[in-house]
Design a protein around this motif. Structure first.
Motif, PDB file in Angstrom:
ATOM      1  N   UNK A  82      -1.095  25.946   4.160  1.00  0.00           N
ATOM      2  CA  UNK A  82      -0.761  26.761   2.996  1.00  0.00           C
ATOM      3  C   UNK A  82       0.522  27.529   3.334  1.00  0.00           C
ATOM      4  N   UNK A  83       1.649  26.972   2.946  1.00  0.00           N
ATOM      5  CA  UNK A  83       2.953  27.512   3.346  1.00  0.00           C
ATOM      6  C   UNK A  83       3.174  28.923   2.810  1.00  0.00           C
ATOM      7  N   UNK A  84       2.728  29.179   1.606  1.00  0.00           N
ATOM      8  CA  UNK A  84       2.912  30.491   0.988  1.00  0.00           C
ATOM      9  C   UNK A  84       1.536  31.086   0.671  1.00  0.00           C
ATOM     10  N   UNK A  85       0.697  31.187   1.662  1.00  0.00           N
ATOM     11  CA  UNK A  85      -0.692  31.601   1.443  1.00  0.00           C
ATOM     12  C   UNK A  85      -0.795  33.001   0.869  1.00  0.00           C
ATOM     13  N   UNK A  86       0.005  33.942   1.390  1.00  0.00           N
ATOM     14  CA  UNK A  86      -0.039  35.326   0.914  1.00  0.00           C
ATOM     15  C   UNK A  86       1.380  35.895   0.913  1.00  0.00           C
ATOM     16  N   UNK A  87       1.537  37.016   0.227  1.00  0.00           N
ATOM     17  CA  UNK A  87       2.802  37.729   0.397  1.00  0.00           C
ATOM     18  C   UNK A  87       2.772  38.374   1.780  1.00  0.00           C
ATOM     19  N   UNK A  88       3.933  38.691   2.315  1.00  0.00           N
ATOM     20  CA  UNK A  88       4.030  39.236   3.662  1.00  0.00           C
ATOM     21  C   UNK A  88       4.019  40.767   3.612  1.00  0.00           C
ATOM     22  N   UNK A  89       2.943  41.412   4.080  1.00  0.00           N
ATOM     23  CA  UNK A  89       2.854  42.874   4.029  1.00  0.00           C
ATOM     24  C   UNK A  89       3.589  43.539   5.187  1.00  0.00           C
ATOM     25  N   UNK A  90       4.895  43.504   5.139  1.00  0.00           N
ATOM     26  CA  UNK A  90       5.742  44.052   6.195  1.00  0.00           C
ATOM     27  C   UNK A  90       6.090  45.502   5.873  1.00  0.00           C
ATOM     28  N   UNK A  91       6.695  46.240   6.822  1.00  0.00           N
ATOM     29  CA  UNK A  91       7.108  47.614   6.524  1.00  0.00           C
ATOM     30  C   UNK A  91       8.043  47.682   5.317  1.00  0.00           C
ATOM     31  N   UNK A  92       7.898  48.729   4.539  1.00  0.00           N
ATOM     32  CA  UNK A  92       8.747  49.054   3.386  1.00  0.00           C
ATOM     33  C   UNK A  92       8.546  48.124   2.183  1.00  0.00           C
ATOM     34  N   UNK A  93       7.636  47.171   2.248  1.00  0.00           N
ATOM     35  CA  UNK A  93       7.488  46.255   1.118  1.00  0.00           C
ATOM     36  C   UNK A  93       6.718  46.899  -0.032  1.00  0.00           C
ATOM     37  N   UNK A  94       5.974  47.961   0.240  1.00  0.00           N
ATOM     38  CA  UNK A  94       5.144  48.564  -0.803  1.00  0.00           C
ATOM     39  C   UNK A  94       5.963  48.968  -2.017  1.00  0.00           C
ATOM     40  N   UNK A  95       7.146  49.530  -1.792  1.00  0.00           N
ATOM     41  CA  UNK A  95       7.983  49.967  -2.909  1.00  0.00           C
ATOM     42  C   UNK A  95       8.519  48.796  -3.719  1.00  0.00           C
ATOM     43  N   UNK A  96       8.529  47.608  -3.141  1.00  0.00           N
ATOM     44  CA  UNK A  96       9.026  46.425  -3.843  1.00  0.00           C
ATOM     45  C   UNK A  96       7.934  45.712  -4.637  1.00  0.00           C
ATOM     46  N   UNK A  97       6.696  46.043  -4.359  1.00  0.00           N
ATOM     47  CA  UNK A  97       5.603  45.408  -5.093  1.00  0.00           C
ATOM     48  C   UNK A  97       5.602  45.906  -6.536  1.00  0.00           C
ATOM     49  N   UNK A  98       5.458  45.037  -7.508  1.00  0.00           N
ATOM     50  CA  UNK A  98       5.549  45.460  -8.909  1.00  0.00           C
ATOM     51  C   UNK A  98       4.302  46.196  -9.373  1.00  0.00           C
ATOM     52  N   UNK A 122       2.943  42.747  15.493  1.00  0.00           N
ATOM     53  CA  UNK A 122       4.370  43.068  15.633  1.00  0.00           C
ATOM     54  C   UNK A 122       5.171  42.785  14.375  1.00  0.00           C
ATOM     55  N   UNK A 123       4.505  42.310  13.340  1.00  0.00           N
ATOM     56  CA  UNK A 123       5.198  42.019  12.083  1.00  0.00           C
ATOM     57  C   UNK A 123       4.617  42.802  10.915  1.00  0.00           C
ATOM     58  N   UNK A 124       3.319  43.011  10.901  1.00  0.00           N
ATOM     59  CA  UNK A 124       2.656  43.640   9.760  1.00  0.00           C
ATOM     60  C   UNK A 124       3.027  45.119   9.667  1.00  0.00           C
ATOM     61  N   UNK A 125       3.150  45.584   8.438  1.00  0.00           N
ATOM     62  CA  UNK A 125       3.385  47.001   8.215  1.00  0.00           C
ATOM     63  C   UNK A 125       2.191  47.818   8.673  1.00  0.00           C
ATOM     64  N   UNK A 126       2.455  48.912   9.374  1.00  0.00           N
ATOM     65  CA  UNK A 126       1.365  49.719   9.931  1.00  0.00           C
ATOM     66  C   UNK A 126       0.453  50.261   8.843  1.00  0.00           C
TER      67      UNK A 126
END
Length: 463
Positions: free
Chosen positions: A383-399, A185-189
């Motif tokens: 591990x509080x910040x183990x990975x980046x969060x792959x949520x919807x619409x984040x792809x365009x924000x990835x450098x 319910x959180x991860x980008x499809x």
């Protein structure tokens, strides 16, 4: 071939000794380039690293990192490190329910994506109606290009395909939360779809789960020898503090040991740290830094437990209907005591819990589904910040790897490499950065694992 940044022998400074930094350094070493790699800690591996437990004296991994057969770039890196024999693969996935039922997904000789079908039909955890629903959704996944599902969560997509809540929890989330570190319910499809298309459905070899049989420190620590053999060096306990630029070029990187200069720079640190290194200056001058602050993170909690006897012979178990998601068999010592590593991914609700409470929950989960045994020691790792969060619409924000600052290249699992937050994504980003530095194309890259003929047929028109 001439370097993209000038003379072929330009010095290269790599900031960060995690998987991405190691990949970039080893890739450059393979091409005869000497690099200097700086790492803030005393060990290589970053988040895929190990530590010495002060209570037991054992070297423990920060979490359970796995690979799959489809992770071709990570496999290539391990080959170059001479560590490929330190990965033990299993083609079966084991599931354990509260009633003591253990099922497995075991590949057959049927062509992909039907290779798991016979064992899936035999599974006792799901009704025939459930299996038909899952099979229908798998077909829909094959027909869904990941990029087309960027706007919604995987849970929303599954509900539109008629998947009931019990299957969201008992089947889909088992794979998604471990691969993407977020629940359905959180991860980008787009990321969940890719996991199933490239992993579980692509073929038996693509889905094979590889688990290191040595601590991660031993797995990735070999990189130092490869780097030094190529004339480079590794400096530990060197913490980068700020990137200094002028005229669209990096002129130096400020560290706790003073200014460090090179002709070419590769950053391979987590995105939150990269944002701090760039500061306001790079956020306004280089598009790669603009959205770093908008990319979230997701935690993982790992619980190491030691039992007075063997509690399972399986290499791993997915626990259904329990808060603990996966357990991994870390081996039995000479006295017959078994080491188990329990994993809770997407563990946002666990960070505030006391470690004693976390251990108690995990022990209760294990005692419910496994034979009674006495836990003689445990160790909780958050591990509080183990990975980046792959949520919807984040792809365009990835450098991207390259940007306005010409001699600065960015690597890390958060980069836009088309994969969720995995070691495979980190390696791919490191290879891309190395290729950009040398100006060479990725002709010698391992490439993606080929899909079977039936998979290609079912996907036709959806690519």
């Amino acid at each position: 071939m001439t370097s993209a940044c000038g003379d072929e022998c330009e010095s290269v400074l790599i900031v960060g000794g995690g998987v991405a930094g190691i990949a970039a350094a080893v890739r450059l070493a393979q091409r005869g380039r000497s690099v200097t790699l700086i790492e803030a800690t005393r060990n290589l591996g970053g988040r895929a690293g190990s530590f010495t437990d002060t209570q037991t004296g054992q070297v423990l991994d920060r979490g359970q990192h796995i690979t799959l057969g489809c992770c071709t770039y990570l496999t290539d890196l391990l080959r170059m490190l001479g560590a490929q024999e330190q990965i033990e693969y299993s083609r079966e996935f084991f599931f354990r329910s509260e009633g003591g039922v253990t099922d497995s997904l075991t590949p057959s000789r049927l062509p992909a994506p039907m290779h798991f079908a016979p064992s899936f039909v035999r599974m006792r955890q799901f009704s025939m109606s459930d299996k038909l629903r899952i099979g229908w959704a798998m077909l829909r996944i094959l027909r869904t290009p990941p990029a087309s599902a960027d706007h919604e969560t995987f849970g929303r997509l599954l509900r539109r395909w008629g998947q009931p809540e019990r299957l969201m929890r008992r089947f889909w989330n088992v794979f998604v939360v471990s691969a993407c570190n977020l629940d359905v319910d959180t991860v980008g499809a787009r990321y969940a779809v890719q996991v199933f298309r490239d992993g579980l459905l692509a073929g038996a070899s693509a889905a094979a789960m590889g688990v290191p049989v040595v601590p991660l420190a031993a797995l990735f620590g070999r990189a130092e020898d490869v780097i030094t053999a190529a004339g480079g060096g590794v400096q530990f306990s060197v913490r980068a503090k700020q990137i200094h630029t002028a005229d669209e070029q990096v002129i130096c990187i400020e560290t706790n040991r003073g200014m460090m200069q090179a002709g070419v720079y590769i950053t391979a640190v987590p995105h939150r740290q990269l944002a701090r290194l760039g500061g306001d200056a790079l956020r306004t001058t280089d598009d790669r830094f603009k959205h770093l602050g908008e990319i979230g993170t997701s935690p993982i909690v790992g619980v190491h437990l030691w039992f007075d006897r063997q509690i399972t012979a399986h290499p791993h178990l997915a626990l259904l209907d329990r808060e603990t998601q996966w357990v991994f068999n870390k081996g039995i010592d000479a006295d017959g005591r078994q080491h188990i590593l329990a994993v809770i991914s997407g563990a946002h609700g666990w960070l505030a819990k006391p470690k004693t409470e976390i251990a108690a929950i995990v022990l209760d989960d294990l005692r419910t589904v496994l034979p009674e045994a006495q836990c003689i020691a445990w160790r909780v790792v958050k591990e509080r910040h183990a990975t980046f969060a792959p949520v919807p619409h984040v792809e365009a924000k990835r450098p991207t790897t390259t940007g306005e600052i010409g001699n600065l290249f960015v690597a890390g699992d958060f980069c836009r490499v088309g994969w969720p937050a995995t070691m495979e994504a980190a390696v791919r980003s490191g290879y891309l950065a190395a290729d950009a530095v040398t100006g060479e194309r990725s002709g010698d890259s391992p490439g993606d694992l080929p899909r079977g003929w039936l998979v290609r047929l079912l996907m036709s028109g959806a690519m």
